[in-house]
Design an enzyme around this catalytic site. Structure first.
Site, PDB file in Angstrom:
ATOM      1  CG  MET A 187      72.816  18.752  54.376  1.00 32.82           C
ATOM      2  SD  MET A 187      73.220  20.447  53.951  1.00 32.82           S
ATOM      3  CE  MET A 187      72.656  21.342  55.385  1.00 32.82           C
ATOM      4  CG  ASP A 247      65.746  23.328  46.928  1.00 32.33           C
ATOM      5  OD1 ASP A 247      66.072  24.284  46.211  1.00 32.33           O
ATOM      6  OD2 ASP A 247      65.682  23.369  48.166  1.00 32.33           O
ATOM      7  CE  LYS A 280      71.763  26.127  47.221  1.00 33.25           C
ATOM      8  NZ  LYS A 280      70.653  25.924  47.928  1.00 33.25           N
TER       9      LYS A 280
HETATM   10  N1  SAH Z   1      65.354  23.152  54.687  1.00 35.26           N
HETATM   11  C1  SAH Z   1      65.426  21.725  54.884  1.00 35.26           C
HETATM   12  C2  SAH Z   1      66.843  21.257  55.075  1.00 35.26           C
HETATM   13  C3  SAH Z   1      67.701  21.451  53.878  1.00 35.26           C
HETATM   14  S1  SAH Z   1      69.307  20.771  54.076  1.00 35.26           S
HETATM   15  C4  SAH Z   1      64.547  21.324  56.056  1.00 35.26           C
HETATM   16  O1  SAH Z   1      64.071  22.195  56.783  1.00 35.26           O
HETATM   17  O2  SAH Z   1      64.319  20.124  56.226  1.00 35.26           O
HETATM   18  C5  SAH Z   1      69.116  19.204  53.323  1.00 35.26           C
HETATM   19  C6  SAH Z   1      69.144  18.123  54.355  1.00 35.26           C
HETATM   20  O3  SAH Z   1      67.878  18.061  55.009  1.00 35.26           O
HETATM   21  C7  SAH Z   1      69.336  16.746  53.801  1.00 35.26           C
HETATM   22  O4  SAH Z   1      70.698  16.481  53.590  1.00 35.26           O
HETATM   23  C8  SAH Z   1      68.783  15.888  54.905  1.00 35.26           C
HETATM   24  O5  SAH Z   1      69.682  15.802  55.982  1.00 35.26           O
HETATM   25  C9  SAH Z   1      67.624  16.732  55.381  1.00 35.26           C
HETATM   26  N2  SAH Z   1      66.337  16.348  54.744  1.00 35.26           N
HETATM   27  C10 SAH Z   1      65.569  17.089  53.961  1.00 35.26           C
HETATM   28  N3  SAH Z   1      64.450  16.423  53.600  1.00 35.26           N
HETATM   29  C11 SAH Z   1      64.530  15.213  54.182  1.00 35.26           C
HETATM   30  C12 SAH Z   1      63.702  14.072  54.215  1.00 35.26           C
HETATM   31  N4  SAH Z   1      62.520  14.018  53.564  1.00 35.26           N
HETATM   32  N5  SAH Z   1      64.103  13.002  54.933  1.00 35.26           N
HETATM   33  C13 SAH Z   1      65.259  13.035  55.605  1.00 35.26           C
HETATM   34  N6  SAH Z   1      66.084  14.084  55.620  1.00 35.26           N
HETATM   35  C14 SAH Z   1      65.743  15.163  54.927  1.00 35.26           C
END
Ligand code: SAH
Length: 486
Positions: free
Chosen positions: A400, A263, A285
């Site tokens: 998100m 990603d 995406k």
């Molecule tokens: N699988 C990921 C989540 C994917 S959805 C996990 O477990 O973290 C994507 C969302 O994750 C983003 O819109 C945000 O809300 C959050 N996110 C992912 N990485 C982040 C980061 N380093 N800091 C803050 N929010 C994060």
């Protein structure tokens, strides 16, 4: 990531302070002189490497007595001082000299006999040095700082120890045992090379498994049948950004991958752990951008694996949290591709760690809930459980949520949550660019708008967050630490 100079200029070797060579001592004579703990341990080390060791010391001292008792006859004590005649025919010689004059005398005698010499703790008198060792014999790693700092070398050794599971010993043994068979296949160089490449990938991917006869058969057969064999897919959690949060399994998967599909949320320092030869493809995406459709990602992943590639599907945070992993796993299963999952630190937990706050609390947070604020249509999902989300005894992590935070806050308050409930926004959690904003349910949307946050944001909401350390304090601590380290 920076490359070493030798990689930057193909064909040229950058200057080496010492030459690492691996010296076979089996059946050779090694001479050790002196009466210190250091000489006793050197005698034991040389005996472990198969040498017939002679220790010249007028009397047996404590450490030598211990080492002799363990040595099963491979170390012989000679109860007198060394003399130049003793050096003749030795493969190498080690001494702990009382002073420079003795060091010089020992070195001269060794040189006259043509024997390489090491004087304990006197690098100027040494032909060779002992490095730090990671022992997975027959796999052996030696580490040298050319005497600059043995403690630094030991720290590096500890790091390498964690990267080389003990099981590699068995794979190295198997390689040794299987080598004659592979040589006897009268296969071309290219095919033999492919066999060993496949072997190395198996070892890196399954270090804990005992290599079996059937592995041997599969290896040879697969190499013979060549590339048409099926590969595999591993869904790997990249964590929120800080590469130190990767699991050892994730690092291993990255280092044995043929192809990495990641990603655009995955941080560059994490990708630095990838095997250099691995092909990297971004299949981001991100919301509201021209993007790779999930079906395309599934199809690409399956076709690469079906073509024999070891595919790592690298996903931000944990792969099983809001990552559509279910569809990717189903696609692999439907195509008969073996699929595995390596967990990662999810954004909410990465952010909580940075705040040093407990997400649960025996009095005011008995439930922890992860919720997505992003429906298929990109709006706030209309089937959210507002009663659960407004539970004052819960901690909620919103993923998100940037686009709909105002609406979310309104609905939480309408469902009964106190607008003064602490809410913390963490942008780029655990990355160098991380920013933390302390707000409340009532003010969080305003903060978000005012700061125009570009990066991924996680929102943590609930009474338990009152314990979070303010960002300013965190910054002060970090600055002080940075200054202390400088
Ligand atoms: N699988 C990921 C989540 C994917 S959805 C996990 O477990 O973290 C994507 C969302 O994750 C983003 O819109 C945000 O809300 C959050 N996110 C992912 N990485 C982040 C980061 N380093 N800091 C803050 N929010 C994060």
């Amino acid at each position: 990531m920076s490359r070493t100079p030798s990689e930057a200029e193909p064909g040229r070797i950058a200057p080496l302070s010492v030459l690492p060579v691996f010296y076979r001592l089996g059946g050779k004579r090694a001479l050790v002189a002196g009466e210190s703990a250091g000489t006793a341990w050197k005698a034991e080390l040389l005996a472990a490497a198969g040498a017939a060791v002679e220790v010249y010391a007028p009397a047996v001292f404590d450490e030598l007595a211990e080492v002799l008792a363990r040595s099963e006859g491979r170390i012989r004590h000679v109860a007198r001082r060394w003399s130049p005649a003793d050096l003749a025919g030795a493969a190498l010689a080690v001494a702990d000299a009382a002073d420079e004059a003795e060091a010089q005398a020992f070195r001269d005698a060794a040189k006259a006999a043509g024997v390489p010499v090491n004087i304990v703790d006197r690098p100027a008198f040494c032909d060779f040095q002992f490095g730090s060792i990671v022992n997975r014999s027959p796999l052996v790693v030696g580490i040298s700082t050319d005497g600059a700092s043995p403690v630094f070398a030991q720290a590096i050794r500890a790091r390498i120890e964690t990267l080389l599971p003990d099981g590699f010993r068995r794979w190295a043994e198997a390689a040794k045992a299987w080598r004659p068979l592979v040589q006897s296949l009268s296969a071309s160089f290219a095919v033999r090379r492919r066999i060993w490449e496949r072997f190395a990938r198996e070892a890196l991917a399954r270090p804990g498994d005992e290599p079996t006869e059937s592995d041997r058969g599969a290896l040879v057969a697969a190499a013979a049948a060549d590339r048409s064999t099926v590969g595999s897919v591993v869904l790997v959690g990249a964590g929120p950004g800080d590469p130190e949060l990767l699991t050892l399994k994730a690092v291993r998967a990255l280092q044995s991958a043929d192809v990495i599909l990641h990603d655009d949320l995955v941080a560059e320092p994490v990708l630095d752990f990838a095997r250099r030869e691995a092909r990297r493809m971004v299949v981001g995406k991100r919301g509201r951008r021209p993007s790779c459709k999930q079906d395309d990602i599934n199809a690409l992943m399956v076709s690469l694996a079906a073509g024999g590639k070891r595919v790592v599907r690298l996903k931000g945070g944990d792969p099983l949290v809001f990552g559509r992993a279910g569809e990717e796993i189903a696609a692999c299963r439907a195509a008969g591709i073996p699929v595995e999952v390596v967990p990662g630190v999810t954004a909410a937990l990465g952010a909580a760690a940075r705040l040093a706050v407990s997400l649960t609390h025996r009095d005011h947070s008995r439930r922890l809930q992860f919720v997505t604020a992003h429906s298929r249509q990109g709006r706030l999902p209309d089937d959210l459980d507002w009663k659960a989300l407004a539970d004052p005894a819960a901690t909620t992590a919103v993923y998100m949520g940037k686009a709909v935070l105002g609406e979310l806050a309104q609905k939480l308050v309408a469902a009964g949550l106190d607008p003064a409930t602490p809410a913390i926004i963490v942008e780029y959690a655990t990355r160098a660019e991380e920013r933390i904003f302390h707000a409340s349910v009532g003010t969080m949307a305003g903060v978000l708008a005012e700061e125009a946050l570009e990066g991924p944001c996680i929102m943590l909401i609930g009474a338990a967050l009152a314990e979070a350390r303010p960002a300013e304090a965190a910054a002060i601590v970090e600055e002080a630490l940075a200054r202390a380290q400088a």
